[in-house]
Design an enzyme around this catalytic site. Structure first.
Site, short mmCIF file in Angstrom:
data_model
loop_
_atom_site.label_atom_id
_atom_site.label_comp_id
_atom_site.label_asym_id
_atom_site.label_seq_id
_atom_site.Cartn_x
_atom_site.Cartn_y
_atom_site.Cartn_z
N CYS A 96 9.91 -9.15 3.23
CA CYS A 96 9.30 -10.12 4.15
C CYS A 96 8.19 -9.44 4.95
O CYS A 96 8.25 -8.24 5.24
CB CYS A 96 10.35 -10.68 5.10
SG CYS A 96 9.72 -12.00 6.17
N ASP B 223 7.70 -9.81 7.96
CA ASP B 223 8.22 -9.58 9.31
C ASP B 223 7.97 -8.13 9.76
O ASP B 223 8.32 -7.18 9.06
CB ASP B 223 9.72 -9.89 9.32
CG ASP B 223 10.29 -9.97 10.73
OD1 ASP B 223 10.15 -8.98 11.49
OD2 ASP B 223 10.88 -11.01 11.07
CO CO Z 1 11.42 -12.91 7.39
#
Ligand code: CO
Length: 221
Positions: free
Chosen positions: A42, A44
């Site tokens: 991800c 993130d």
């Molecule tokens: Co994520």
């Protein structure tokens, strides 16, 4: 860490430390990268591949997008996958999700977030496929955690359903595909115990035979 100037200062200090601890470090990497791992994770900011895995520059090839998706029409992800498998000849592909993923949360809600809803759309298909399992989980946090895991399992299979991975196996190339989930609260990776190493572990409908140009041309005609 808010100023761009701080980043340049960090960078200089890091480069100096690397040179001091290993004077040949940059020379070696200039001439060759030979990572054994492809990481699909991800975007993130709390899930940085190298740091989590304790790997140095040159040791992991990385592709990241929101919610660590492998979408079959995503030229970016497919290009990374092809280069990693066919040119770098990585031996392991790691799909790594993370608990608390905002992309999963958004896809499992009915709220609109804009353009990104189109990117996250396939997560709703995963929810729908496992709806009875998900909705049988009583609390919201555990439902979300399970969706993060099911999303990883789905993306692992998406990797295996590509011509890139299947052709590698057909050539006899050693290639394993793994599914992991990272927990933000303790920094640990959880192995979902899915390790795909051959075509035998793929559902029949997704298996592709060897590429035969004559048949391909006939089908196109
Ligand atoms: Co994520």
């Amino acid at each position: 860490m808010t100023r761009i100037q701080d980043l340049f200062e960090n960078n200089k200090a890091w480069s100096k430390r690397q040179m001091e601890s290993d004077p040949d470090f940059f020379n070696r990497l200039t001439t060759l990268q030979k990572p054994k791992f492809l990481w699909i994770g991800c975007s993130d900011s709390r899930v940085p591949a190298n740091q989590i895995l304790g790997l140095k520059p040159g040791e992991v090839f990385v592709h990241r997008n929101v919610a660590n998706l492998v979408v079959h029409s995503d030229l970016n992800c497919l290009s990374v996958l092809q280069y990693a498998v066919e040119v770098l000849q990585v031996e392991h592909i790691i799909v790594c999700g993370h608990y608390g993923c905002g992309g999963i949360g958004a896809a499992c809600s009915n709220q609109q977030f804009g353009l990104i809803d189109n990117w996250l759309r396939s997560i709703k298909d995963t929810y729908d496929r496992y709806r009875s399992e998900i909705e049988a989980i009583p609390d919201q946090a555990s439902r979300h955690d399970r969706m993060c895991e099911l999303n990883v399992l789905t993306q692992v299979m998406n990797v295996c359903h590509t011509t890139i991975v299947q052709n590698a196996w057909a050539r006899g190339q050693k290639l394993e595909v793994h599914g992991l989930v990272y927990r933000l609260t303790d920094g640990l990776l959880h192995d979902l115990a899915v390790h795909i190493t051959s075509l035998d572990q793929i559902e029949d409908i997704y298996k592709l035979g060897r590429l035969d140009r004559r048949k391909t041309d006939a089908a196109a005609g």
